[in-house]
Design a protein around this motif. Structure first.
Motif, PDB file in Angstrom:
ATOM      1  N   GLY A 132       9.367  38.437  34.071  1.00 22.40           N
ATOM      2  CA  GLY A 132       9.737  38.890  32.729  1.00 22.40           C
ATOM      3  C   GLY A 132      10.463  37.818  31.945  1.00 22.40           C
ATOM      4  O   GLY A 132      10.371  36.632  32.261  1.00 22.40           O
ATOM      5  N   ASN A 133      11.178  38.248  30.945  1.00 17.97           N
ATOM      6  CA  ASN A 133      11.681  37.317  29.940  1.00 17.97           C
ATOM      7  C   ASN A 133      13.124  36.892  30.125  1.00 17.97           C
ATOM      8  O   ASN A 133      13.683  36.208  29.268  1.00 17.97           O
ATOM      9  CB  ASN A 133      11.514  37.939  28.542  1.00 17.97           C
ATOM     10  N   SER A 134      13.772  37.294  31.228  1.00 16.71           N
ATOM     11  CA  SER A 134      15.200  36.983  31.361  1.00 16.71           C
ATOM     12  C   SER A 134      15.435  35.504  31.691  1.00 16.71           C
ATOM     13  O   SER A 134      16.442  34.932  31.289  1.00 16.71           O
ATOM     14  CB  SER A 134      15.836  37.853  32.444  1.00 16.71           C
ATOM     15  N   TRP A 178       6.756  30.102  29.807  1.00 19.75           N
ATOM     16  CA  TRP A 178       7.322  31.327  30.349  1.00 19.75           C
ATOM     17  C   TRP A 178       8.805  31.148  30.702  1.00 19.75           C
ATOM     18  O   TRP A 178       9.218  30.098  31.216  1.00 19.75           O
ATOM     19  CB  TRP A 178       6.542  31.783  31.593  1.00 19.75           C
ATOM     20  N   ALA A 179       9.579  32.202  30.454  1.00 17.36           N
ATOM     21  CA  ALA A 179      11.027  32.152  30.700  1.00 17.36           C
ATOM     22  C   ALA A 179      11.333  31.869  32.175  1.00 17.36           C
ATOM     23  O   ALA A 179      12.302  31.164  32.490  1.00 17.36           O
ATOM     24  CB  ALA A 179      11.671  33.468  30.280  1.00 17.36           C
TER      25      ALA A 179
END
Ligand code: XIL
Length: 300
Positions: A132-134, A178-179
Motif C-alpha cells: 500500500g501507500n504508507s 511505489w511507496a
C-alpha cells in the motif's frame, strides 16, 4: 553460450533457480536445473520453520540436501531467509518482546553459523515493509520488538559470517513509483549512512496483473545500486510468461553493473508456487524450453 548460467557468466553475472529438496530425485528436474543454472536458492529448506522447528534445536537435513546438491554440481548458494513474519515455527509465533528478539538473534547465529563461509548471499530480512501507500514497516511480531530489529538482524548476520553478502529482500519494490519501493530505498540509504552492514537488495520480482513489470524497473535497480549496494533479482516469475517482459528484465539488469544476477523461482511451470496454469517460468511441465527461455538466453 547455450545455457542460462554460461550466458550470464559472460558478463560476470549468475543465473539461478529455486530448488526444492523433495524434487532432487526427479531426474528430469535435476537434468535441467544442473544444465542451466549456476546459483541455487533453497525454496523452503533454509527458512525458520525448517531450520529451527523447536527452539534451540536446529535441523539442517533438507537445507544441507539442497546445499550439497548445488555445491557438488559446481553452483553457488543464496541463503533464504533468516528473519521473516511467514513460515515461522509455532514456538516463534507465540513469542514477543525481548524473548522474540533474542530468539531471532539466536536463530541467525545458529543458521548463519552452520553455513559459515559457504553462502554467497543471505536474505537476512524478508518482506518487512507494508503493502500500500504508507511506505512504512509491515506490522508483525518482529516489528513489534522494536523498529531496530532489521539492523540488529544485519549486524548479527555480519558477525556470524563476515564473508557472506547480506541482502534485504522484498516483493513489490520493483516499481520505482511505489511507496513501498521508496520506503525500502530510504532504509537502505539510512543503513549505508550509519554503517549498518548491508551489501545487497533482493528484488523478488514476482510480476503479475496487480504488480506488473514497469519500464521504470531499470531506474529502481540503478537507484539502489547508486546507494552502494548490489541488486539481485531473487525470485523472478512472470504470470503469463511473456517473452518480451522476460527480456526486459534481463536487459534492465545488464544495464546496471551492480545488478549481480537473476534467480527464477523454480525450474518448470509445474514446479512454480503459482501453479502450472500461471505459465510463469522458463520451462514447461515437460521440460521443454519456452519462448521466454529463448528470449532470456538471447538477451543475456
Ligand atoms: C514460497 C515457496 O515457493 C512455496 O513453496 C511456499 O509454500 C511458500 O513460500 N516470497 C518468498 C519466498 O520470499 O520464500 C516464497 O516462497 C514466495 C514469496
Amino acid at each position: 553460450a547455450s545455457t542460462l548460467g554460461a550466458a550470464a557468466a559472460q558478463s560476470g553475472r549468475y543465473f539461478g533457480t529455486a530448488i526444492a529438496a523433495g524434487k532432487l530425485g526427479d531426474s528430469a528436474y535435476t537434468t535441467i536445473a544442473n544444465r542451466e543454472f549456476n546459483m541455487v536458492t533453497a525454496e523452503n529448506e533454509m527458512k525458520i520453520d525448517a531450520t529451527e522447528p523447536n527452539r534451540g534445536q536446529f535441523n539442517f537435513t533438507n537445507g544441507d540436501r539442497v546445499y550439497n546438491w548445488a555445491v557438488q554440481n559446481g553452483k553457488r548458494v543464496r541463503g533464504h531467509t533468516l528473519a521473516w513474519h511467514n513460515q515461522q515455527p509455532g514456538w516463534m509465533q507465540s513469542l514477543s518482546g525481548s524473548s522474540l528478539r533474542q530468539a531471532m538473534i539466536d536463530h541467525i547465529n545458529g543458521v548463519v553459523g552452520h553455513y559459515k563461509g559457504k553462502i554467497y548471499a543471505w536474505d537476512v530480512v524478508n518482506e518487512a515493509f507494508a503493502d500500500g501507500n504508507s511506505g512504512g514497516r509491515r506490522d508483525s511480531n518482529l516489528q513489534r520488538t522494536g523498529n531496530d530489529w532489521i539492523e540488529v538482524a544485519f549486524r548479527t548476520a555480519r558477525a556470524a559470517d563476515p564473508a557472506a553478502k547480506l541482502c534485504y529482500n522484498d516483493y513489490n519494490i520493483d516499481n520505482w513509483s511505489w511507496a513501498k519501493t521508496q520506503g525500502v530505498y530510504n532504509m537502505v540509504r539510512d543503513f549505508k549512512s550509519r554503517g549498518v552492514p548491508i551489501d545487497c537488495v533482493g528484488l523478488q520480482s514476482h510480476f503479475n496483473g496487480n504488480s506488473p513489470y514497469n519500464s521504470n524497473y531499470r531506474t529502481t535497480i540503478q537507484s539502489f545500486a547508486a546507494l552502494g549496494v548490489d541488486v539481485q533479482i531473487t525470485e523472478l516469475d512472470i504470470q503469463g510468461g511473456s517473452a518480451t517482459t522476460y527480456a526486459n528484465v534481463v536487459n534492465d539488469c545488464l544495464a546496471v553493473s551492480r545488478c549481480a544476477g537473476i534467480t527464477v523461482w523454480g525450474v518448470r511451470d509445474t514446479d512454480s508456487w503459482l501453479g502450472s496454469g500461471a505459465s510463469a517460468l522458463l520451462f514447461d511441465g515437460n521440460g521443454n524450453k519456452k519462448a521466454a527461455y529463448t528470449s532470456v538466453l538471447n538477451a543475456l
